[in-house]
Design an enzyme around this catalytic site. Structure first.
Site, PDB file in Angstrom:
ATOM      1  CB  CYS A  91     -21.064  41.414 -10.652  1.00 17.08           C
ATOM      2  SG  CYS A  91     -21.578  43.106 -10.987  1.00 17.08           S
ATOM      3  CG  HIS A 353     -19.011  45.202  -6.694  1.00 13.88           C
ATOM      4  ND1 HIS A 353     -18.372  44.105  -7.245  1.00 13.88           N
ATOM      5  CD2 HIS A 353     -20.255  45.226  -7.257  1.00 13.88           C
ATOM      6  CE1 HIS A 353     -19.187  43.509  -8.094  1.00 13.88           C
ATOM      7  NE2 HIS A 353     -20.339  44.170  -8.126  1.00 13.88           N
ATOM      8  CB  CYS A 383     -26.590  39.004  -8.465  1.00 11.08           C
ATOM      9  SG  CYS A 383     -26.136  40.599  -7.746  1.00 11.08           S
TER      10      CYS A 383
END
Length: 403
Positions: A91, A353, A383
């Site tokens: 990510c 996302h 994160c």
């Protein structure tokens, strides 16, 4: 020792599409190239041949094709001479691309670097591992590429959402706390959308019509319009049936999108007469136990702030990627971030996302916030699976500069 400055002179992103939604017909390279083209179009002083390299994030690379970042560059009209690197830090991929681009400029190996990331989660395939050696008899198992390479902790062999449940338990956040955070994320994003706050960063995407149907122009993040407060509150928990707290609505979604930034050295800024939007003032990266990745930003953000010569209280706005509502809650508590300074235009819970895109997207949005809400210093943190996190500090240079 003071480092040579690195300037952001342009940013752009696609709208974020829902899983199997409005942007699902576009590939990783389509999404990335669209963002890159849009960012470069805002700085006509920079010609394609002026760009030294592209550093671009992407997580789910199966069936994308060889050298994804190179595909993005050439599809965006950059020359064959372009140096291209694809980054996979889960990510944090898009943010790591920004950090590497800045470092290359500081080292003097590049003057103009296009950075960012993209993801087409809708087009990630299923895998048939047994086919390579020959599934000789009986059933063969298909593996979901999104889950395997994007959402599964390889050490515990548990989904990211199970780690979010652990985080909620460890830090005392209830289902109600997380639902309220998610509701606020949706409401802030909806308000920002209605007030036109995203217009300067989003480059609308035209989807070709087929069988006589007209083209469709996608201008807004698709998830924001799906908000239903009552359904959010009544949703079942996904990862822990008994006493669980994490639901689909109070977590981020599976999405498609791309984001890009153009970074330049001070010498090139002056040579081309470019107007800086912001300066990259510092960055920090950290890691902890893989299954506690959810709170790794609490280590990376202070490192980035210190690297920039600041303290947390001097930062005007923060963007923390909302992989889950509890990620925002826990890291804000651990770093002492006032919630009124956090994700003021909403976050990934409401907006989506796309894995390889998000680290760059939150920097793009952070710059929008600083520009439109009157801040000087901003911090973005994200994160990543495996226990890590990255953070970047930016400083708004000219209050009158337009995105």
């Amino acid at each position: 020792m003071a480092l040579p400055p690195v300037y952001i002179v342009s940013t752009a992103r696609t709208p974020i599409g829902s899983f199997q939604g409005s942007l699902s017909s576009l590939t990783y390279s389509d999404l990335g190239a669209h963002a890159v083209k849009a960012a470069l179009a805002k700085v006509p002083q920079i010609k394609p041949q002026d760009v030294d390299e592209i550093v671009f994030g992407g997580v789910l690379q199966a069936n994308v094709g060889q050298a994804p970042a190179r595909q993005v560059a050439l599809k965006a009209g950059l020359p064959d001479s372009i140096v291209a690197s694809t980054i996979n830090k889960v990510c944090a991929s898009g943010m790591k691309a920004v950090i590497i681009g800045a470092q290359n400029i500081i080292c003097g190996t590049s003057d103009i670097v296009v950075v960012g990331g993209a993801e087409s989660m809708s087009n990630t395939p299923y895998y048939l591992p047994s086919a390579r050696s020959g599934a000789r008899y009986g059933d063969a198992i298909m593996v979901d590429g999104v889950q395997k390479d994007g959402l599964l902790d390889v050490y515990e062999e548990k989904l990211m959402g199970v780690a979010a449940e652990k985080c909620a338990k460890d830090h005392g956040f209830s289902r109600e706390d997380q639902d309220n955070f998610a509701i606020n994320s949706y409401k802030k994003a909806g308000k920002a959308l209605s007030e036109g706050k995203f217009k300067s960063e989003i480059a609308p995407v035209t989807i070709k019509g087929f069988r006589g149907k007209p083209d469709t122009v996608i201008e807004n993040d698709e998830e924001i319009g799906k908000f239903n407060e009552e359904r959010l509150k009544s949703a079942r928990t996904v990862f822990q049936k008994e006493n669980g707290t994490v639901t689909a609505p109070n977590a981020s979604k599976l999405n498609d999108g791309g984001a890009a930034l153009v970074l330049v050295s001070e010498a090139k800024l002056k040579q081309l007469g470019l107007k800086p939007l912001a300066k990259i003032s510092g960055w920090g990266e950290a890691a902890r136990t893989p299954f506690d990745f959810t709170i790794a930003p609490a280590l990376a953000v202070p490192k980035a702030v210190k690297h920039a010569g600041l303290t947390v209280d001097r930062v005007d706005f923060f963007e923390l990627n909302e992989a889950f509502s509890v990620v925002g809650l826990a890291n804000a508590e651990l770093v002492n971030i006032p919630l009124e300074k956090l994700n003021v235009y909403g976050g990934a819970v409401a907006m989506g996302h796309p894995l390889g895109c998000s680290g760059a997207r939150i920097i793009v949005t952070l710059l929008s916030v600083l520009t439109q809400e009157g801040g000087r210093f901003g911090v973005a943190g994200v994160c990543n699976g495996g226990g890590g996190a990255s953070a970047v500090v930016i400083e708004k240079i000219d209050a009158d500069a337009k995105l």
